[in-house]
Design a protein around this motif. Structure first.
Motif, mmCIF file in Angstrom:
data_model
loop_
_atom_site.group_PDB
_atom_site.id
_atom_site.type_symbol
_atom_site.label_atom_id
_atom_site.label_comp_id
_atom_site.label_asym_id
_atom_site.label_seq_id
_atom_site.Cartn_x
_atom_site.Cartn_y
_atom_site.Cartn_z
ATOM 1 N N SER A 118 0.843 -1.192 0.000
ATOM 2 C CA SER A 118 0.000 0.000 0.000
ATOM 3 C C SER A 118 0.883 1.249 0.000
ATOM 4 N N GLN A 119 0.298 2.363 -0.395
ATOM 5 C CA GLN A 119 1.018 3.623 -0.394
ATOM 6 C C GLN A 119 1.059 4.214 1.007
ATOM 7 N N GLY A 120 2.084 5.008 1.267
ATOM 8 C CA GLY A 120 2.199 5.694 2.541
ATOM 9 C C GLY A 120 3.018 4.912 3.547
ATOM 10 N N TYR A 121 3.145 5.507 4.718
ATOM 11 C CA TYR A 121 3.957 4.937 5.789
ATOM 12 C C TYR A 121 3.368 3.633 6.293
ATOM 13 N N GLY A 122 4.225 2.644 6.448
ATOM 14 C CA GLY A 122 3.890 1.378 7.075
ATOM 15 C C GLY A 122 4.899 1.154 8.188
ATOM 16 N N GLY A 123 4.494 1.295 9.412
ATOM 17 C CA GLY A 123 5.404 1.271 10.552
ATOM 18 C C GLY A 123 6.054 -0.066 10.830
ATOM 19 N N PRO A 124 6.941 -0.078 11.815
ATOM 20 C CA PRO A 124 7.641 -1.298 12.197
ATOM 21 C C PRO A 124 6.676 -2.414 12.593
ATOM 22 N N CYS A 125 7.047 -3.631 12.234
ATOM 23 C CA CYS A 125 6.245 -4.805 12.602
ATOM 24 C C CYS A 125 7.067 -6.061 12.345
ATOM 25 N N PRO A 126 8.185 -6.219 13.076
ATOM 26 C CA PRO A 126 8.955 -7.446 12.868
ATOM 27 C C PRO A 126 8.148 -8.655 13.309
ATOM 28 N N PRO A 127 8.400 -9.809 12.712
ATOM 29 C CA PRO A 127 7.697 -11.017 13.142
ATOM 30 C C PRO A 127 7.885 -11.244 14.640
ATOM 31 N N ALA A 128 6.828 -11.673 15.319
ATOM 32 C CA ALA A 128 6.894 -11.933 16.766
ATOM 33 C C ALA A 128 8.049 -12.871 17.079
ATOM 34 N N GLY A 129 8.829 -12.507 18.086
ATOM 35 C CA GLY A 129 9.942 -13.333 18.504
ATOM 36 C C GLY A 129 11.173 -13.230 17.624
ATOM 37 N N HIS A 130 11.160 -12.363 16.612
ATOM 38 C CA HIS A 130 12.277 -12.249 15.673
ATOM 39 C C HIS A 130 13.407 -11.380 16.208
ATOM 40 N N GLY A 131 13.170 -10.722 17.324
ATOM 41 C CA GLY A 131 14.201 -9.866 17.900
ATOM 42 C C GLY A 131 14.127 -8.439 17.390
ATOM 43 N N MET A 132 15.163 -7.692 17.709
ATOM 44 C CA MET A 132 15.201 -6.279 17.360
ATOM 45 C C MET A 132 15.528 -6.080 15.880
ATOM 46 N N HIS A 133 14.807 -5.129 15.277
ATOM 47 C CA HIS A 133 15.074 -4.723 13.899
ATOM 48 C C HIS A 133 15.476 -3.263 13.885
ATOM 49 N N ARG A 134 16.299 -2.894 12.890
ATOM 50 C CA ARG A 134 16.701 -1.502 12.685
ATOM 51 C C ARG A 134 15.813 -0.874 11.611
ATOM 52 N N TYR A 135 15.462 0.381 11.821
ATOM 53 C CA TYR A 135 14.644 1.128 10.856
ATOM 54 C C TYR A 135 15.435 2.355 10.451
ATOM 55 N N GLN A 136 15.893 2.346 9.202
ATOM 56 C CA GLN A 136 16.744 3.405 8.679
ATOM 57 C C GLN A 136 15.891 4.449 7.975
ATOM 58 N N PHE A 137 15.740 5.597 8.623
ATOM 59 C CA PHE A 137 15.036 6.730 8.023
ATOM 60 C C PHE A 137 16.108 7.570 7.331
ATOM 61 N N THR A 138 15.947 7.797 6.032
ATOM 62 C CA THR A 138 16.959 8.501 5.250
ATOM 63 C C THR A 138 16.323 9.621 4.448
ATOM 64 N N VAL A 139 16.975 10.780 4.437
ATOM 65 C CA VAL A 139 16.591 11.863 3.533
ATOM 66 C C VAL A 139 17.667 11.898 2.453
ATOM 67 N N TRP A 140 17.220 11.983 1.213
ATOM 68 C CA TRP A 140 18.093 11.939 0.045
ATOM 69 C C TRP A 140 18.040 13.288 -0.681
ATOM 70 N N ALA A 141 19.191 13.861 -0.978
ATOM 71 C CA ALA A 141 19.287 15.088 -1.777
ATOM 72 C C ALA A 141 19.537 14.674 -3.228
ATOM 73 N N LEU A 142 18.688 15.162 -4.120
ATOM 74 C CA LEU A 142 18.743 14.740 -5.525
ATOM 75 C C LEU A 142 18.881 15.939 -6.462
ATOM 76 N N PRO A 143 19.504 15.738 -7.625
ATOM 77 C CA PRO A 143 19.664 16.837 -8.571
ATOM 78 C C PRO A 143 18.400 17.137 -9.368
#
Length: 180
Positions: A118-143
């Motif tokens: 789907s379009q838009g933000y989809g928040g964190p939701c690692p599989p139950a019991g899968h442990g910690m996940h990293r979420y990399q929020f990045t801003v990109w500068a483009l020409p």
């Protein structure tokens, strides 16, 4: 002749690693290396969050920046290729922030489809019991703005961003779904 100490050399190397005026990304909602609040979690796939996109602010864009993109990516997803949680492209270079819970109500830019389908933000939701996940929020500068449509696959957008970026800044937050 004065000989530099190890501490002095380390300080110089660290200062050189981040050029003066390098792009930065910050947030009032999430913090580098810290756990994200449940309110930012996806509401679905077994998660019961509010699916609120976090506030993000950036500054010190490189010369030549004409367009911006913002992405959220989980490199720890058990897919073999990570998981795209948010892709916003074609924001004007004059914009310096996204408000908290901005997804779905952006006045400029285009929110693309995510790996949730789907379009838009989809928040964190690692599989139950899968442990910690990293979420990399990045801003990109483009020409220039990206020539994409709302249904352009996230991996293609990621390829284009990496190929075109004049600069980028990343804030990495974490999330854990409790064992059930």
């Amino acid at each position: 002749m004065k000989i530099a100490t190890r501490a002095t050399l380390t300080a110089l190397l660290c200062a050189a690693a981040l050029p003066a005026g390098a792009m930065t990304l910050s947030s009032t909602d999430i913090h580098e290396g810290q756990l994200m609040d449940k309110s930012f979690s996806f509401n679905g796939f077994g998660c019961k969050g509010e699916n609120r996109s976090p506030q993000l602010s950036w500054r010190d864009l490189p010369a030549g920046t004409q367009s911006l993109a913002v992405t959220a990516y989980d490199p720890d997803a058990p897919t073999g290729s990570g998981w795209w949680h948010w892709l916003v492209v074609n924001l004007p270079a004059s914009q310096s922030a996204l408000a908290s819970n901005a997804s779905g109500s952006l006045k400029q830019g285009l929110e693309l489809g995510t790996d949730f389908g789907s379009q838009g933000y989809g928040g964190p939701c690692p599989p139950a019991g899968h442990g910690m996940h990293r979420y990399q929020f990045t801003v990109w500068a483009l020409p220039q703005a990206l020539d994409v449509k709302a249904d352009t696959p996230p991996a293609m957008v990621g390829y284009m961003l990496n190929a075109m970026a004049l600069g980028k800044a990343t804030l990495t937050a974490t999330f854990v779904t409790p064992k059930e």
